[in-house]
Design an enzyme around this catalytic site. Structure first.
Site, PDB file in Angstrom:
ATOM      1  N   PRO A   1       0.827  -1.219   0.000  1.00  0.00           N
ATOM      2  CA  PRO A   1       0.000   0.000   0.000  1.00  0.00           C
ATOM      3  C   PRO A   1       0.858   1.265   0.000  1.00  0.00           C
ATOM      4  CG  PRO A   1      -0.129  -1.114   2.136  1.00  0.00           C
ATOM      5  CD  PRO A   1       0.648  -2.018   1.216  1.00  0.00           C
TER       6      PRO A   1
ATOM      7  N   GLU B   1       1.888  -7.985   9.018  1.00  0.00           N
ATOM      8  CA  GLU B   1       2.125  -6.535   9.063  1.00  0.00           C
ATOM      9  C   GLU B   1       2.991  -6.073   7.892  1.00  0.00           C
ATOM     10  OE1 GLU B   1       0.809  -4.133  10.979  1.00  0.00           O
ATOM     11  OE2 GLU B   1      -0.431  -5.775  11.679  1.00  0.00           O
TER      12      GLU B   1
ATOM     13  N   ARG C   1      -4.318  -8.394 -20.213  1.00  0.00           N
ATOM     14  CA  ARG C   1      -5.292  -7.799 -21.149  1.00  0.00           C
ATOM     15  C   ARG C   1      -4.617  -6.996 -22.258  1.00  0.00           C
ATOM     16  NH1 ARG C   1     -10.430  -7.183 -20.447  1.00  0.00           N
ATOM     17  NH2 ARG C   1     -10.561  -5.232 -21.601  1.00  0.00           N
TER      18      ARG C   1
ATOM     19  N   ASP D   1     -11.712   0.426 -24.348  1.00  0.00           N
ATOM     20  CA  ASP D   1     -11.870   0.439 -22.895  1.00  0.00           C
ATOM     21  C   ASP D   1     -11.727   1.843 -22.335  1.00  0.00           C
ATOM     22  OD1 ASP D   1     -12.353  -2.221 -22.463  1.00  0.00           O
ATOM     23  OD2 ASP D   1     -10.281  -2.736 -21.978  1.00  0.00           O
TER      24      ASP D   1
HETATM   25  C1  LIG Z   1      -2.029  -6.090   6.047  1.00  0.00           C
HETATM   26  S1  LIG Z   1      -0.969  -5.605   4.732  1.00  0.00           S
HETATM   27  C2  LIG Z   1       0.322  -4.756   5.594  1.00  0.00           C
HETATM   28  C3  LIG Z   1       0.127  -3.285   5.587  1.00  0.00           C
HETATM   29  C4  LIG Z   1       1.249  -2.501   6.249  1.00  0.00           C
HETATM   30  N1  LIG Z   1       1.260  -2.740   7.668  1.00  0.00           N
HETATM   31  C5  LIG Z   1       1.037  -1.026   5.972  1.00  0.00           C
HETATM   32  O1  LIG Z   1       0.198  -0.421   6.655  1.00  0.00           O
HETATM   33  O2  LIG Z   1       1.663  -0.477   5.028  1.00  0.00           O
HETATM   34  C6  LIG Z   1      -0.242  -7.117   4.222  1.00  0.00           C
HETATM   35  C7  LIG Z   1       0.261  -7.133   2.803  1.00  0.00           C
HETATM   36  O3  LIG Z   1      -0.796  -6.901   1.903  1.00  0.00           O
HETATM   37  C8  LIG Z   1      -0.306  -6.279   0.729  1.00  0.00           C
HETATM   38  N2  LIG Z   1      -1.146  -5.093   0.470  1.00  0.00           N
HETATM   39  C9  LIG Z   1      -2.097  -4.611   1.287  1.00  0.00           C
HETATM   40  N3  LIG Z   1      -2.703  -3.553   0.755  1.00  0.00           N
HETATM   41  C10 LIG Z   1      -2.149  -3.357  -0.462  1.00  0.00           C
HETATM   42  C11 LIG Z   1      -2.362  -2.396  -1.490  1.00  0.00           C
HETATM   43  N4  LIG Z   1      -3.252  -1.424  -1.390  1.00  0.00           N
HETATM   44  N5  LIG Z   1      -1.615  -2.520  -2.618  1.00  0.00           N
HETATM   45  C12 LIG Z   1      -0.686  -3.485  -2.745  1.00  0.00           C
HETATM   46  N6  LIG Z   1      -0.443  -4.406  -1.779  1.00  0.00           N
HETATM   47  C13 LIG Z   1      -1.157  -4.347  -0.653  1.00  0.00           C
HETATM   48  C14 LIG Z   1       1.173  -5.983   0.963  1.00  0.00           C
HETATM   49  O4  LIG Z   1       1.940  -6.972   0.290  1.00  0.00           O
HETATM   50  C15 LIG Z   1       1.304  -6.099   2.465  1.00  0.00           C
HETATM   51  O5  LIG Z   1       2.574  -6.542   2.858  1.00  0.00           O
END
Ligand SMILES: C[S@@+](CC[C@H](N)C(=O)[O-])C[C@H]1O[C@@H](n2cnc3c(N)ncnc32)[C@H](O)[C@@H]1O
Length: 263
Positions: free
Chosen positions: A93, A123, A161, A176
């Site tokens: 994220p 996490e 795609r 698209d």
């Molecule tokens: C619960 S999340 C961890 C979030 C992290 N503690 C933070 O707040 O940045 C677990 C995993 O989900 C993935 N993930 C969660 N949200 C994502 C997003 N919006 N885009 C890409 N990967 C995501 C990532 O690989 C991350 O390590």
């Protein structure tokens, strides 16, 4: 061919991609090659653990460097490409937000390089792994999911795609949303007349007459106008972006204004 290795604790989730629809066909036609490696198989302790408690305390667990690094090394040798010909992406994220420009950028990289997609859980992963083993971080939006698997599949679907022969009808990707900076126009199929309230009111929704006309020029003009109006109403930021790039011609504006008057 799009050559991808995915590092994930849940390899079975990727069946959603490889066993359905366009992405399945692309796998079957060897347009894409996806192999999923589970870091648990690279853990050397007797419980095959891949995570541990965070230093400094606090909730949740953190994915450990060693199993991840070994899984990435295995992915690298399975691609049989030198390090510089592989782009290693951590789905996060905190990464660059994926959009059409990003998909096109990654798509052109993937024409010549292999991809390794690393899916976090818990996490997240030990920062030292990111610092030493990862090239880029990509996000699918400003919200947090439980793992990187769905983001990896979103990215892969968007890339697949765009592969030249992945879609049955080449036209459909060009039409698209976002392809020409606008949202797609509305679509209709049979029946020509349809009542939403069976046996109730006699309200009938009909297909716009122009789409039944067989006049390709009129149909194309109508579609462009619908796209413009829809984009202006739903995503005015896209119209502003076209203007900023000098791509919103006076002709397009005229078509939009005429469409807004009709609506
Ligand atoms: C619960 S999340 C961890 C979030 C992290 N503690 C933070 O707040 O940045 C677990 C995993 O989900 C993935 N993930 C969660 N949200 C994502 C997003 N919006 N885009 C890409 N990967 C995501 C990532 O690989 C991350 O390590």
């Amino acid at each position: 061919m799009l050559r991808v290795r995915v590092i994930s604790l849940f390899p079975e989730m990727f069946a959603a991609l490889t066993e359905s629809g366009i992405t399945r066909r692309a796998s079957e036609h060897a347009l894409v090659e996806i192999e999923v490696l589970n870091p648990r198989e690279f853990s050397e302790d007797k419980h095959q653990s891949v995570d541990d408690r965070p230093y400094g305390g606090g909730p949740g667990m953190v994915m450990r460097v060693e199993p991840l690094k070994k899984a990435v090394e295995a992915a690298q040798s399975s691609l049989a490409l030198p390090r510089e010909q592989v782009l290693r992406i951590y789905l996060s994220p905190q990464g660059r937000r994926l959009d059409k420009v990003g998909v096109n950028h990654l798509g052109s990289i993937a024409e010549t390089k292999g991809l390794i997609l690393i899916c976090g859980r818990y996490e997240g992963v030990d920062e030292r792994f990111l610092a030493t083993e990862v090239d880029e971080e990509w996000s699918i939006g400003d919200y947090v999911l439980s793992g990187g698997e769905l983001p990896a599949m979103v990215l892969l679907d968007a890339l697949i795609r765009k592969l030249p022969t992945a879609l049955g009808d080449e036209q459909s990707a060009e039409q698209d949303s976002f392809e020409n900076g606008l949202l797609d126009c509305p679509h209709y199929t049979r029946p020509e007349k349809w009542s939403p309230h069976e046996g109730g009111s006699n309200e009938t929704l009909v297909v716009p007459e122009v789409l039944l006309s067989g006049d390709h020029k009129r149909i194309a003009d109508w579609r462009l106008q619908q796209s413009l109006v829809r984009t202006w109403l739903r995503r005015p930021d896209l119209i502003e972006a076209l203007k900023a790039r000098g791509e919103f011609s006076p002709e397009l504006n005229e078509i939009l204004q005429a469409g807004l008057q009709k609506n």
